[in-house]
Design a protein around this motif. Structure first.
Motif, mmCIF file in Angstrom:
data_model
loop_
_atom_site.group_PDB
_atom_site.id
_atom_site.type_symbol
_atom_site.label_atom_id
_atom_site.label_comp_id
_atom_site.label_asym_id
_atom_site.label_seq_id
_atom_site.Cartn_x
_atom_site.Cartn_y
_atom_site.Cartn_z
ATOM 1 N N CYS A 11 0.703 -0.870 0.338
ATOM 2 C CA CYS A 11 -0.017 -0.455 -0.024
ATOM 3 C C CYS A 11 1.013 1.106 0.246
ATOM 4 C CB CYS A 11 -0.808 0.482 0.799
ATOM 5 S SG CYS A 11 -2.108 -1.017 1.248
ATOM 6 N N VAL A 12 1.724 1.322 0.601
ATOM 7 C CA VAL A 12 2.405 2.838 1.058
ATOM 8 C C VAL A 12 3.823 2.427 -0.394
ATOM 9 C CG1 VAL A 12 5.225 3.420 1.942
ATOM 10 C CG2 VAL A 12 3.457 2.124 2.861
ATOM 11 N N MET A 13 3.642 1.339 -1.126
ATOM 12 C CA MET A 13 4.603 1.700 -2.204
ATOM 13 C C MET A 13 3.364 1.951 -3.115
ATOM 14 S SD MET A 13 5.875 -1.457 -5.388
ATOM 15 C CE MET A 13 4.567 -2.223 -5.219
ATOM 16 N N ILE A 14 1.565 1.971 -3.632
ATOM 17 C CA ILE A 14 1.156 2.138 -4.540
ATOM 18 C C ILE A 14 1.055 3.839 -4.033
ATOM 19 C CG2 ILE A 14 -1.448 2.039 -4.724
ATOM 20 C CD1 ILE A 14 -1.512 -1.389 -4.361
ATOM 21 N N ALA A 15 0.874 3.697 -2.851
ATOM 22 C CA ALA A 15 0.119 5.424 -2.244
ATOM 23 C C ALA A 15 1.489 6.356 -3.148
ATOM 24 C CB ALA A 15 0.159 5.738 -1.247
ATOM 25 N N GLY A 54 11.709 2.602 -5.459
ATOM 26 C CA GLY A 54 13.287 2.263 -4.067
ATOM 27 C C GLY A 54 11.985 1.217 -3.678
ATOM 28 N N THR A 55 10.610 1.749 -3.244
ATOM 29 C CA THR A 55 10.161 0.793 -2.445
ATOM 30 C C THR A 55 9.802 -0.336 -3.078
ATOM 31 O OG1 THR A 55 9.111 2.964 -1.397
ATOM 32 C CG2 THR A 55 8.334 0.909 -1.163
ATOM 33 N N PHE A 56 9.573 -0.739 -3.930
ATOM 34 C CA PHE A 56 9.135 -1.298 -4.917
ATOM 35 C C PHE A 56 10.716 -2.352 -4.881
ATOM 36 C CE2 PHE A 56 9.637 -3.414 -9.383
ATOM 37 C CZ PHE A 56 8.226 -4.593 -9.963
ATOM 38 N N LEU A 57 12.321 -2.443 -5.274
ATOM 39 C CA LEU A 57 12.954 -3.159 -5.427
ATOM 40 C C LEU A 57 13.579 -3.200 -3.856
ATOM 41 C CD1 LEU A 57 15.166 -0.511 -7.725
ATOM 42 C CD2 LEU A 57 13.666 -2.519 -8.281
ATOM 43 N N PRO A 65 19.615 -9.322 -7.446
ATOM 44 C CA PRO A 65 20.436 -9.288 -6.850
ATOM 45 C C PRO A 65 20.342 -7.698 -5.623
ATOM 46 C CG PRO A 65 20.112 -9.012 -9.228
ATOM 47 C CD PRO A 65 19.328 -9.088 -8.558
ATOM 48 N N GLU A 66 21.423 -7.853 -4.661
ATOM 49 C CA GLU A 66 21.502 -7.297 -3.877
ATOM 50 C C GLU A 66 22.293 -6.487 -4.295
ATOM 51 O OE1 GLU A 66 23.855 -8.776 -0.888
ATOM 52 O OE2 GLU A 66 21.910 -9.588 -0.014
ATOM 53 N N SER A 67 22.442 -5.620 -4.895
ATOM 54 C CA SER A 67 23.069 -4.424 -6.276
ATOM 55 C C SER A 67 22.263 -3.705 -6.324
ATOM 56 C CB SER A 67 24.034 -4.908 -6.878
ATOM 57 O OG SER A 67 23.392 -5.818 -8.473
ATOM 58 N N ILE A 68 20.793 -4.569 -6.432
ATOM 59 C CA ILE A 68 19.558 -3.670 -7.138
ATOM 60 C C ILE A 68 18.848 -3.106 -5.537
ATOM 61 C CG2 ILE A 68 17.339 -4.063 -8.461
ATOM 62 C CD1 ILE A 68 19.515 -5.830 -10.232
ATOM 63 N N SER A 69 18.144 -4.440 -4.605
ATOM 64 C CA SER A 69 17.450 -4.479 -3.921
ATOM 65 C C SER A 69 18.289 -4.060 -3.074
ATOM 66 C CB SER A 69 16.903 -5.965 -3.021
ATOM 67 O OG SER A 69 18.262 -6.074 -2.558
ATOM 68 N N ASN A 74 17.598 1.650 -2.326
ATOM 69 C CA ASN A 74 18.268 3.189 -0.980
ATOM 70 C C ASN A 74 18.506 4.420 -1.916
ATOM 71 O OD1 ASN A 74 17.608 1.365 1.769
ATOM 72 N ND2 ASN A 74 18.552 -0.301 1.037
ATOM 73 N N ALA A 75 19.651 3.679 -2.414
ATOM 74 C CA ALA A 75 19.816 5.292 -3.084
ATOM 75 C C ALA A 75 18.209 6.563 -4.019
ATOM 76 C CB ALA A 75 21.288 4.598 -4.231
ATOM 77 N N LEU A 76 17.350 5.385 -4.434
ATOM 78 C CA LEU A 76 15.995 5.796 -4.757
ATOM 79 C C LEU A 76 15.423 6.179 -4.050
ATOM 80 C CD1 LEU A 76 15.752 3.314 -8.004
ATOM 81 C CD2 LEU A 76 16.331 5.126 -7.954
ATOM 82 N N LEU A 77 15.726 5.389 -2.611
ATOM 83 C CA LEU A 77 14.673 6.186 -1.668
ATOM 84 C C LEU A 77 14.945 7.226 -0.809
ATOM 85 C CD1 LEU A 77 11.780 5.456 0.260
ATOM 86 C CD2 LEU A 77 13.896 3.983 1.571
ATOM 87 N N ILE A 78 16.176 7.424 -0.906
ATOM 88 C CA ILE A 78 16.978 8.733 -0.398
ATOM 89 C C ILE A 78 16.865 9.669 -0.974
ATOM 90 C CG2 ILE A 78 19.198 10.067 0.353
ATOM 91 C CD1 ILE A 78 19.830 6.888 1.611
ATOM 92 N N PHE A 79 17.052 9.924 -2.504
ATOM 93 C CA PHE A 79 17.032 10.684 -3.219
ATOM 94 C C PHE A 79 15.893 11.359 -3.441
ATOM 95 C CE2 PHE A 79 17.793 12.845 -7.740
ATOM 96 C CZ PHE A 79 18.171 13.138 -8.084
#
Length: 410
Positions: A11-15, A54-57, A65-69, A74-79
């Motif tokens: 739900c957070v991701m969809i929001a 970022g939430t989706f990943l 892979p962890e390089s994505i997840s 988290n880089a997308l989430l922070i930015f």
């Protein structure tokens, strides 16, 4: 549908994705927006999309892979969260400082290439949550310090963002106390549901309030335009009457006196006809600047007609009003000569009414206009003062030209 942690996380991701789409659609459809509002909506829309990505990943952790997840997510989430902060800054007229947000995301990527940091789930949690908390606190501080328009939506956004910040603090404290080994393990903990419900509530409210900010500012702009003269940027007749009457009504029981001055530019039509309407507009703007620069903060001034201006002086006697009127007329006349290198001399005449607060503004305006009429009949650059009894009857009128009280007025 049960509100378990995977469902709440979805739900957070969809929001976040829905909020990005709503803000983008509003940006395209709301034509009454300013440049600052457009930039704010754009940054917030992009920020929510990146945070949602970022939430989706993060939701794909364990399947990609962890390089994505971990790194990219988290880089997308922070930015993305930082861009929301930049959007609020742009709305409030401050510099977005996108480079600071980009720097925080870049530092995250750099730290992840340091094995001790990357292998420590707690260290990663503390860094990411610290970035989110600082972004939220920055938004809260801006809503308190820079809400000069006193918009209600900005105040509510500050409260909502503070709630979101509390959720991040709650999550960080629990992770540090429980020291869970990874993100997936945290999903089974009770604190995670509280965290996600709070973030979901804050996210929905943030979307609503970011739209409300733009609408409220636009409506406030419409109200200001309705109460402001477009040429001189002074209050128009309605705004002038409202401000003056509000002061009078507030002093009717305690008593007091006020003065009302009505100015008219002498032979303005002939100036318009001879030198063009542009010159006439420039003269009106000059007179408005003289009023703004010369009057105290307590005085109320406005453009109440074509070439007529009015000034309301609270707690004022007749002599002070006469001196003020002469000073304003003289500064206007000198300003015209200086602006045209002495080629154009324009003067103004005025009528003054001095009255008790028991006398309504309409009666005082009638007396001041009558005084102005007498001044105009006497010639150029004349001032006529009208005194009113407590019952509204006229006591007497006093005429003055610029030559009188010259030293005092100067």
């Amino acid at each position: 549908m049960t509100l378990d942690t995977p469902t709440l996380f979805t739900c957070v991701m969809i929001a976040e994705f829905a909020g990005s789409a709503i803000l983008l659609l509003f940006l395209l459809l709301w034509r009454a927006r300013s440049r600052a509002c457009a930039l704010s909506l754009g940054l917030c829309s992009v920020g929510m999309f990146l945070a949602g990505s970022g939430t989706f990943l993060i939701a794909l952790r364990g399947t990609v892979p962890e390089s994505i997840s971990i790194l990219a997510a988290n880089a997308l989430l922070i930015f993305g969260t930082g861009l929301r902060r930049c959007g609020i800054a742009a709305f409030l007229g401050k510099r977005p400082l996108i480079w600071v947000v980009a720097g925080a995301a870049t530092l995250w990527l750099a730290l992840c290439f340091y094995p001790p940091f990357f292998e420590s789930f707690l260290a990663r949690v503390n860094y990411v949550q610290a970035c989110l908390i600082l972004s939220c606190l920055s938004i809260v501080a801006m809503t308190v310090r820079f809400n000069r328009e006193k918009l209600h939506s900005i105040r509510f956004l500050g409260v909502t963002t503070l709630i979101e910040c509390a959720a991040y603090v709650w999550y960080t404290v629990n992770q540090n106390l429980l020291r869970l080994p990874d993100f997936l393990t945290a999903f089974s903990e009770d604190f995670m549901s509280i965290f996600l419900v709070t973030v979901l509530f804050a996210m929905i409210m943030t979307i609503v309030l970011q739209v409300s900010m733009v609408v409220e500012r636009s409506l406030q702009g419409f109200r200001d335009q309705a109460l402001q003269d477009a040429l001189t940027n002074l209050p128009n007749r309605r705004a002038f009457y409202d401000a003056a009457e509000a002061w009078i009504s507030g002093r009717q029981e305690s008593g007091g006196r006020y003065c009302l001055i009505v100015f008219d530019i002498d032979r303005f039509k002939s100036v318009n006809d001879r030198y063009s309407q542009a010159m006439g507009d420039a003269i009106l703007q000059l007179f408005s600047r003289v009023l703004k620069d010369s009057l105290s903060a307590e005085a109320v001034c406005g453009r109440v007609g074509g070439e007529e201006f009015a000034v309301f002086l609270p707690d004022c006697d007749k002599e002070f009003a006469l001196l003020t009127t002469q000073r304003l007329c003289r500064r206007f006349s000198v300003g015209c000569q200086q602006a045209t290198d002495g080629k154009l001399v324009v003067t103004a005449s005025a009528g003054i009414a001095t009255a008790e607060c028991s006398i309504g503004l309409a009666r005082a305006m009638e007396a001041a206009v009558n005084g102005l009429g007498k001044a105009k009949r006497q010639g150029k650059a004349q001032i006529v003062s009208m005194d009113l009894l407590t019952n509204g009857l006229l006591i007497k009128s006093t005429a003055a030209a610029f030559s009188r009280l010259k030293r005092k007025a100067a």
